[in-house]
Design a protein around this motif. Structure first.
Motif, PDB file in Angstrom:
ATOM      1  N   SER A   1       0.848  -1.187   0.000  1.00 41.20           N
ATOM      2  CA  SER A   1       0.000   0.000   0.000  1.00 41.20           C
ATOM      3  C   SER A   1       0.884   1.238   0.000  1.00 41.20           C
ATOM      4  O   SER A   1       1.852   1.316   0.770  1.00 41.20           O
TER       5      SER A   1
ATOM      6  N   ALA B  50      -7.606   4.314  -4.290  1.00 42.46           N
ATOM      7  CA  ALA B  50      -8.285   5.302  -3.439  1.00 42.46           C
ATOM      8  C   ALA B  50      -7.987   6.681  -4.027  1.00 42.46           C
ATOM      9  O   ALA B  50      -7.253   7.482  -3.449  1.00 42.46           O
TER      10      ALA B  50
ATOM     11  N   ALA C 192      -8.665  10.046  -2.099  1.00 41.57           N
ATOM     12  CA  ALA C 192      -8.042  10.204  -0.776  1.00 41.57           C
ATOM     13  C   ALA C 192      -6.839  11.136  -0.850  1.00 41.57           C
ATOM     14  O   ALA C 192      -6.165  11.227  -1.875  1.00 41.57           O
TER      15      ALA C 192
ATOM     16  N   ILE D  79      -3.091   7.728   2.814  1.00 37.81           N
ATOM     17  CA  ILE D  79      -2.987   6.328   2.380  1.00 37.81           C
ATOM     18  C   ILE D  79      -1.788   5.688   3.074  1.00 37.81           C
ATOM     19  O   ILE D  79      -0.675   6.217   3.004  1.00 37.81           O
TER      20      ILE D  79
ATOM     21  N   TRP E  37      -9.259   0.522   4.367  1.00 37.61           N
ATOM     22  CA  TRP E  37      -8.995   1.125   3.059  1.00 37.61           C
ATOM     23  C   TRP E  37      -9.452   0.212   1.931  1.00 37.61           C
ATOM     24  O   TRP E  37     -10.063   0.663   0.965  1.00 37.61           O
TER      25      TRP E  37
ATOM     26  N   LYS F  23     -12.765   2.347   1.456  1.00 37.10           N
ATOM     27  CA  LYS F  23     -12.270   3.628   0.966  1.00 37.10           C
ATOM     28  C   LYS F  23     -11.604   3.510  -0.403  1.00 37.10           C
ATOM     29  O   LYS F  23     -10.844   4.391  -0.805  1.00 37.10           O
ATOM     30  N   SER F  24     -11.847   2.416  -1.115  1.00 39.10           N
ATOM     31  CA  SER F  24     -11.195   2.231  -2.407  1.00 39.10           C
ATOM     32  C   SER F  24     -12.105   1.464  -3.355  1.00 39.10           C
ATOM     33  O   SER F  24     -13.111   0.897  -2.949  1.00 39.10           O
TER      34      SER F  24
END
Length: 175
Positions: free
Chosen positions: A50, A111, A114, A119, A159, A163-164
């Motif tokens: 990530s 994402a 964001a 992140i 995430w 959130k993605s």
């Protein structure tokens, strides 16, 4: 490698990944190389990467591509999360080819809306984790402690699940 003198050096036995703080880009890059080589050697079943853009990750290096190729087998899982994959596609051609070959074990999430600083910058596995707390200065921590691995995985799950969205397809088909 330059290590911040106020930061104690990473501790590791030969053949083991280190545990502790790191504080330089060179150390970070070497940790990524070492972790992926260890994943191949030890047969880690899952890896999660990530980062906002993977700009300074060594994913395009021949040694990293060879480690990933040695690691990849049916039944393994590789997950990526990024704000944008544009830098990765431009800078890491070997990785992009590997991703296309192993699409069936790889999940990529994006994402895009964001803040890049939000992140997480992480290499996670069930065995070991590396977390850059300050990606700009390449300051972070590594370790295999269960608490650290669970906490980072919970953050990644937030995430990945909420959130993605899917991103970085293995190929782009034109009509």
């Amino acid at each position: 490698m330059t290590q911040d003198p106020s930061t104690p050096p990473l501790a590791a036995s030969p053949g083991e990944l280190p545990s502790g703080r790191f504080a330089s880009r060179e150390t970070f890059i070497q940790l990524v190389r070492d972790a992926l080589a260890t994943a191949a050697r030890e047969g880690w079943g899952e890896i999660v990467l990530s980062d906002a853009n993977f700009h300074d990750w060594p994913l395009g290096e021949r040694a990293v591509a060879e480690s990933l190729q040695a690691w990849a087998k049916t039944g393994r899982r590789f997950t990526m999360l990024a704000g944008s994959y544009d830098d990765l596609i431009r800078r890491h051609a070997r990785f992009v080819r590997w991703r296309g070959t192993w699409d069936h074990i790889i999940t990529c999430r994006r994402a895009g809306s964001a803040d890049p600083l939000d992140i997480p910058s992480v290499l996670w596995s069930p065995q070991w984790v590396m977390h850059r707390l300050d990606p700009e200065r390449c300051v972070g921590v590594t370790g295999s402690e269960p608490d650290r691995r669970v906490l980072v995985r919970e953050t990644l799950n937030e995430w990945l699940q909420g959130k993605s969205a899917p991103g970085f397809p293995a190929s782009t088909l034109g009509l």
